[in-house]
Design a protein around this motif. Structure first.
Motif, PDB file in Angstrom:
ATOM      1  N   LEU A 130     -24.549   3.702  12.006  1.00 33.62           N
ATOM      2  CA  LEU A 130     -25.728   4.039  12.730  1.00 33.62           C
ATOM      3  C   LEU A 130     -25.607   3.548  14.166  1.00 33.62           C
ATOM      4  N   GLY A 131     -24.984   2.426  14.431  1.00 32.39           N
ATOM      5  CA  GLY A 131     -24.694   2.071  15.650  1.00 32.39           C
ATOM      6  C   GLY A 131     -24.028   3.050  16.617  1.00 32.39           C
ATOM      7  N   ALA A 132     -23.056   3.871  15.945  1.00 29.74           N
ATOM      8  CA  ALA A 132     -22.261   4.785  16.562  1.00 29.74           C
ATOM      9  C   ALA A 132     -23.240   6.144  16.951  1.00 29.74           C
ATOM     10  N   ARG A 133     -24.082   6.287  15.912  1.00 29.93           N
ATOM     11  CA  ARG A 133     -24.926   7.584  16.069  1.00 29.93           C
ATOM     12  C   ARG A 133     -26.100   7.097  17.016  1.00 29.93           C
ATOM     13  N   LEU A 134     -26.647   5.725  17.187  1.00 33.77           N
ATOM     14  CA  LEU A 134     -27.726   5.703  18.210  1.00 33.77           C
ATOM     15  C   LEU A 134     -26.953   5.776  19.491  1.00 33.77           C
ATOM     16  N   ARG A 135     -25.877   4.825  19.669  1.00 34.23           N
ATOM     17  CA  ARG A 135     -25.061   5.077  20.992  1.00 34.23           C
ATOM     18  C   ARG A 135     -24.822   6.518  21.742  1.00 34.23           C
ATOM     19  N   ALA A 136     -24.581   7.315  20.783  1.00 34.01           N
ATOM     20  CA  ALA A 136     -24.230   8.812  21.126  1.00 34.01           C
ATOM     21  C   ALA A 136     -25.406   9.643  21.604  1.00 34.01           C
ATOM     22  N   TYR A 137     -26.740   9.166  21.458  1.00 29.58           N
ATOM     23  CA  TYR A 137     -27.795   9.720  21.743  1.00 29.58           C
ATOM     24  C   TYR A 137     -28.034   9.854  23.068  1.00 29.58           C
ATOM     25  N   THR A 138     -28.426  11.469  23.675  1.00 26.25           N
ATOM     26  CA  THR A 138     -28.645  11.513  25.132  1.00 26.25           C
ATOM     27  C   THR A 138     -29.883  12.333  24.914  1.00 26.25           C
ATOM     28  N   PHE A 139     -30.840  12.556  25.913  1.00 24.79           N
ATOM     29  CA  PHE A 139     -31.785  13.635  25.809  1.00 24.79           C
ATOM     30  C   PHE A 139     -31.346  14.314  27.111  1.00 24.79           C
ATOM     31  N   ASP A 140     -30.861  15.729  26.804  1.00 23.70           N
ATOM     32  CA  ASP A 140     -30.341  16.303  28.161  1.00 23.70           C
ATOM     33  C   ASP A 140     -30.682  17.789  27.770  1.00 23.70           C
ATOM     34  N   ARG A 141     -31.688  17.866  26.864  1.00 22.98           N
ATOM     35  CA  ARG A 141     -32.229  19.263  26.668  1.00 22.98           C
ATOM     36  C   ARG A 141     -32.488  20.065  27.895  1.00 22.98           C
ATOM     37  N   TYR A 142     -33.091  19.528  29.096  1.00 25.88           N
ATOM     38  CA  TYR A 142     -33.429  20.262  30.316  1.00 25.88           C
ATOM     39  C   TYR A 142     -32.668  20.237  31.409  1.00 25.88           C
ATOM     40  N   LYS A 143     -31.512  19.881  31.174  1.00 28.38           N
ATOM     41  CA  LYS A 143     -30.297  19.904  32.035  1.00 28.38           C
ATOM     42  C   LYS A 143     -29.669  21.315  31.842  1.00 28.38           C
ATOM     43  N   THR A 144     -29.726  22.100  32.920  1.00 30.73           N
ATOM     44  CA  THR A 144     -29.099  23.311  32.634  1.00 30.73           C
ATOM     45  C   THR A 144     -27.676  23.327  33.551  1.00 30.73           C
ATOM     46  N   LYS A 145     -27.701  22.456  34.414  1.00 30.18           N
ATOM     47  CA  LYS A 145     -26.035  22.743  35.158  1.00 30.18           C
ATOM     48  C   LYS A 145     -25.365  21.151  35.160  1.00 30.18           C
ATOM     49  N   ARG A 146     -24.436  21.269  35.164  1.00 29.87           N
ATOM     50  CA  ARG A 146     -23.247  20.299  35.414  1.00 29.87           C
ATOM     51  C   ARG A 146     -23.000  19.915  36.840  1.00 29.87           C
ATOM     52  N   ARG A 147     -22.719  18.502  37.112  1.00 26.00           N
ATOM     53  CA  ARG A 147     -22.370  18.191  38.284  1.00 26.00           C
ATOM     54  C   ARG A 147     -20.770  19.010  38.781  1.00 26.00           C
ATOM     55  N   GLU A 148     -20.609  18.992  39.742  1.00 20.32           N
ATOM     56  CA  GLU A 148     -19.267  19.158  40.086  1.00 20.32           C
ATOM     57  C   GLU A 148     -18.118  18.638  39.662  1.00 20.32           C
ATOM     58  N   GLY A 149     -17.284  19.324  39.011  1.00 23.15           N
ATOM     59  CA  GLY A 149     -16.050  18.172  38.203  1.00 23.15           C
ATOM     60  C   GLY A 149     -16.378  17.956  36.937  1.00 23.15           C
ATOM     61  N   GLU A 150     -17.645  17.890  36.431  1.00 18.59           N
ATOM     62  CA  GLU A 150     -17.942  17.377  35.061  1.00 18.59           C
ATOM     63  C   GLU A 150     -17.785  18.334  34.014  1.00 18.59           C
ATOM     64  N   GLU A 151     -17.067  17.899  33.103  1.00 12.37           N
ATOM     65  CA  GLU A 151     -16.676  18.890  31.956  1.00 12.37           C
ATOM     66  C   GLU A 151     -17.622  19.104  31.086  1.00 12.37           C
ATOM     67  N   ALA A 152     -17.746  20.049  30.215  1.00 14.37           N
ATOM     68  CA  ALA A 152     -18.793  20.029  29.090  1.00 14.37           C
ATOM     69  C   ALA A 152     -18.351  19.286  28.260  1.00 14.37           C
ATOM     70  N   PRO A 153     -19.279  18.199  27.689  1.00 11.28           N
ATOM     71  CA  PRO A 153     -18.653  17.330  26.578  1.00 11.28           C
ATOM     72  C   PRO A 153     -18.363  18.136  25.246  1.00 11.28           C
ATOM     73  N   LYS A 154     -17.238  17.656  24.628  1.00 11.96           N
ATOM     74  CA  LYS A 154     -16.677  18.185  23.533  1.00 11.96           C
ATOM     75  C   LYS A 154     -17.657  17.902  22.323  1.00 11.96           C
ATOM     76  N   LYS A 155     -17.524  18.673  21.454  1.00 11.95           N
ATOM     77  CA  LYS A 155     -18.244  18.340  20.063  1.00 11.95           C
ATOM     78  C   LYS A 155     -17.463  17.414  19.454  1.00 11.95           C
ATOM     79  N   LEU A 156     -17.823  16.212  19.195  1.00 16.52           N
ATOM     80  CA  LEU A 156     -16.774  15.192  18.409  1.00 16.52           C
ATOM     81  C   LEU A 156     -17.098  15.194  17.168  1.00 16.52           C
ATOM     82  N   ALA A 157     -15.978  15.026  16.537  1.00 15.52           N
ATOM     83  CA  ALA A 157     -15.870  15.143  14.944  1.00 15.52           C
ATOM     84  C   ALA A 157     -15.457  13.377  14.831  1.00 15.52           C
TER      85      ALA A 157
END
Ligand code: BES
Ligand code: MN
Ligand code: ZN
Length: 498
Positions: A130-157
């Motif tokens: 539960l702690g891991a799940r809640l920690r991973a939460y971000t609200f970024d559905r309205y971010k269409t661009k990444r900052r320079e040098g910022e990698e797309a986050p990987k889908k974590l297993a």
């Protein structure tokens, strides 16, 4: 985003992948499975710990990149302190810390759920998850661009290695329901008001039907018929119509009186004609946090099939200045016949709750009512952001909530009520007025609510400080923590499912 991540359980013997996270108690004490996993690295752990002066103290961690002998890219050892004293909330915290140590570029991680004494109990493993799940939460559905040098986050297993996969899985089904309820509340609160207006909120609450929740939506004509003119007065200046949503989960004995949760759902609070200053007004998209918490809680109860009959009722409005908006001096009649003189149109939450509290009390005769509302700035002056203000006519319910608060780290602090405060809101022209002046502003607000609950055991939680701009913790990095879902779930779990 949370959806992009998978969480599963594996036996201790499974090969760890990419990022390996272990726990260690003070004095560098580790469990047998942990020792076996680290065996191929020889004395690496001891040498790294000595070099870093790491001993396993709570709040510390040791990190080794490309650890020789281990087929992982990074080894993280998290200090668990003296684990004998750990409570459920501490395991959630460990899960949050563990998840926080996984870099966003990682695609796989293994967290070994073991302390020095051996495998964690299934319910503690579920808290870690539960702690891991809640920690991973971000609200970024309205971010269409990444900052320079910022990698797309990987889908974590994320794999949690445990002593018994089947029992961990079973405990997690329960806890995942709660995590999903918290995340639902966070999503609703973070959502901007041009997207989440009363009708849209009602639509999202209606999705709980899939879980077996009965959902009823009252529209404006239905509320007019019932006489909810205090609530309707708040919404009358908005282009978006008001709604009341009643959610019912019947997991308890047939006919057993329900517990009831009521939420303030002001989808945006401009203040109305008594308009707020511009600075910080954007935060008022979160003035529906009480309603979001109630909705998230109903999700949690239904998804974990709680053995309780529960009502969730939310009053959804938008408080806008407009040609049609209500004015200071207006007098409105509430559903139970009492009249309120509007002194300040920005004291709107109590007007919404007055009608919903009465409606729920009258229609469902609940065992108790707990309302949640981002009601007053004054509660932040009194308590800051660590405790919600608790006002009540029932000592036992307060006691139970205080204990649930300590157990979940969503804490409440009781505030006073009394006839001396109540008379401050008597009005020259009506039965009461909607504000009582600057002093004791949270208390006079609660006094108004109390005039609508009859003799039913009732608690009002003023969550203006805890729900928005929430303090950053190991299990929350979001603007909204989804405060209250875990607290109320704990209360129900501890006392109302027998
Ligand atoms: N939604 C606000 C309270 C609030 C303020 C919540 C800041 C979260 C953060 C509420 O409707 C409000 O405006 N309350 C007034 C009451 C006053 C007019 C008596 C307040 O607290 O100033
Ligand atoms: Mn207001
Ligand atoms: Zn408000």
């Amino acid at each position: 985003m949370a959806e992009a991540e998978t969480l599963g359980f594996a036996p201790f013997t499974a090969a760890p992948k990419d990022i390996l996270v272990l726990f260690c108690e003070e004095g560098l004490k580790i469990g047998p499975a942990t020792r076996r996993i680290m065996a191929p690295a020889g004395d690496l752990f001891q040498r790294a710990a000595a070099a870093d002066k790491f001993t396993g103290k709570s709040g510390t961690a040791l990190e080794v990149v490309a650890p020789a002998g281990l087929a992982v890219s990074r080894l993280v050892v998290i200090g668990a302190g003296k684990a004998g004293k750990l409570k459920a909330k501490d395991f959630a915290k460990l899960g949050g810390i563990a998840r926080g140590k996984v870099p966003s570029k990682a695609s796989a991680a293994t967290v070994v759920a073991e302390l020095a004494s051996g495998a964690m109990k299934p319910e503690h493993v579920a808290e870690v998850a539960l702690g891991a799940r809640l920690r991973a939460y971000t609200f970024d559905r309205y971010k269409t661009k990444r900052r320079e040098g910022e990698e797309a986050p990987k889908k974590l297993a994320l794999a949690i290695a445990v002593g018994n996969v089947a029992s961990a899985q079973k405990a997690w089904v329960h806890r995942e329901a709660v995590a999903d309820g918290v995340i639902m509340a966070r999503d609703l609160i973070n959502e901007p008001a041009n997207v989440l207006y009363p009708e849209e909120f009602a639509k999202r609450a209606s999705a709980l039907k899939k879980l077996g929740v009965q959902v009823e939506v009252l529209d404006v004509p239905a509320m007019k018929k019932l006489g909810m003119h205090a609530l309707l007065g708040v919404g009358q200046g908005s282009a978006h119509d008001s709604r009341v949503v009643i959610m019912r989960w019947n997991g308890g004995k047939k006919g057993a009186e329900p517990v009831a949760f009521i939420g303030k759902g002001v989808c945006f609070d401009t203040g109305g004609i008594s308009i707020k200053p511009a600075a910080g007004m954007e935060d008022m998209k979160g003035d529906m946090a009480g309603a979001a918490c109630v909705t998230g809680l109903m999700h949690a109860l239904a998804a974990r099939k709680a053995k309780v009959n529960a009502i969730g009722a939310i009053g959804l409005v938008e408080n806008m200045p407009d040609g049609k908006a209500q004015r200071p001096g207006d007098i409105v009649k509430t559903m139970n016949g009492q009249t309120i003189e509007i002194i300040n149109t920005d004291a709107e939450g109590r007007l919404v709750l007055a009608d919903v509290l009465h409606y729920v009390n009258d229609k469902y005769k609940p065992k108790f009512m707990i309302d949640l509302a981002t009601l007053t700035g004054a509660i932040m002056v009194a308590l800051g952001q660590e405790y919600a203000g608790m006002f009540s006519n029932d000592d036992r319910l307060c006691d139970r909530l205080s204990k649930a608060g300590e157990a979940t780290a969503e804490r409440v602090w009781r505030m006073p009520l009394g006839p001396e405060y109540d008379k401050i809101i008597d009005s020259k022209f009506a039965d009461m007025k909607n504000t009582g002046g600057r002093w004791g502003g949270s208390i006079t607000a609660a006094q108004l609510l109390q005039r609508f609950v009859g003799k039913t055991p009732w608690v009002h939680l003023d969550i203006a400080g805890t729900a928005l701009g929430s303090p950053q913790t190991d299990i929350n990095k979001s603007w909204s923590a989804g405060w209250g879902v875990r607290l109320l779930n704990q209360l129900v779990e501890d006392h109302y499912e027998k």
